[in-house]
Design an enzyme around this catalytic site. Structure first.
Site, PDB file in Angstrom:
ATOM      1  N   CYS A 261      -1.332  -3.242   6.077  1.00  0.00           N
ATOM      2  CA  CYS A 261      -0.756  -3.621   7.376  1.00  0.00           C
ATOM      3  C   CYS A 261      -1.842  -3.597   8.447  1.00  0.00           C
ATOM      4  O   CYS A 261      -2.752  -2.768   8.398  1.00  0.00           O
ATOM      5  CB  CYS A 261       0.360  -2.639   7.739  1.00  0.00           C
ATOM      6  SG  CYS A 261       1.186  -3.023   9.304  1.00  0.00           S
TER       7      CYS A 261
ATOM      8  N   SER B 117       7.919  -6.698   2.406  1.00  0.00           N
ATOM      9  CA  SER B 117       6.485  -6.688   2.712  1.00  0.00           C
ATOM     10  C   SER B 117       5.652  -6.070   1.601  1.00  0.00           C
ATOM     11  O   SER B 117       4.477  -6.396   1.440  1.00  0.00           O
ATOM     12  CB  SER B 117       6.229  -5.906   4.003  1.00  0.00           C
ATOM     13  OG  SER B 117       6.892  -6.518   5.076  1.00  0.00           O
TER      14      SER B 117
END
Length: 121
Positions: A71, A112
């Protein structure tokens, strides 16, 4: 104290993306070469190992997030800031709200990838 203070949480996380992730690229793998060759099981195994190191006191969550997380929050040691209900993917939200401040989650699956979450507020 207003009740709205309990409506938001603050968290940091470590995300490991894999073949099943909705976006197969990250700041450390812009072409997605590693992500596309990483199975979910591989991502979970890596994350479990990182989590064990953190819980054993061998590594700091912030350092691991900065180095390993897929991320962009890695630039902030995994810090996502404060958020409320319906702002994150449901499994992520539910896991974060279930934690006490200072606790680290087990593996959390989202579109994700796989995460571990540290509730910070």
């Amino acid at each position: 104290m207003s009740s709205s203070s309990t409506d938001t949480v603050r968290a940091s996380h470590i995300l490991i993306k894999h073949q099943g992730s909705r976006r197969k690229a990250s700041w450390k793998d812009p072409e997605g070469r590693i992500i596309n060759s990483t199975t979910r099981d591989d991502a979970v195994a890596q994350l479990k190992s990182l989590r064990e190191d953190i819980l054993a006191g061998n590594s700091k969550f912030e350092d691991v997030a900065s180095r390993y997380s897929d991320c962009s929050s890695a630039k902030r040691a995994g810090d996502l800031g404060s958020f409320g209900r319906n702002q994150m993917q449901k499994p992520f939200e539910e896991a974060t709200y279930a934690l006490k401040v200072g606790e680290i989650s087990d593996i959390v699956d989202t579109d994700s990838g796989v995460h571990i979450i540290l509730r910070t507020g």
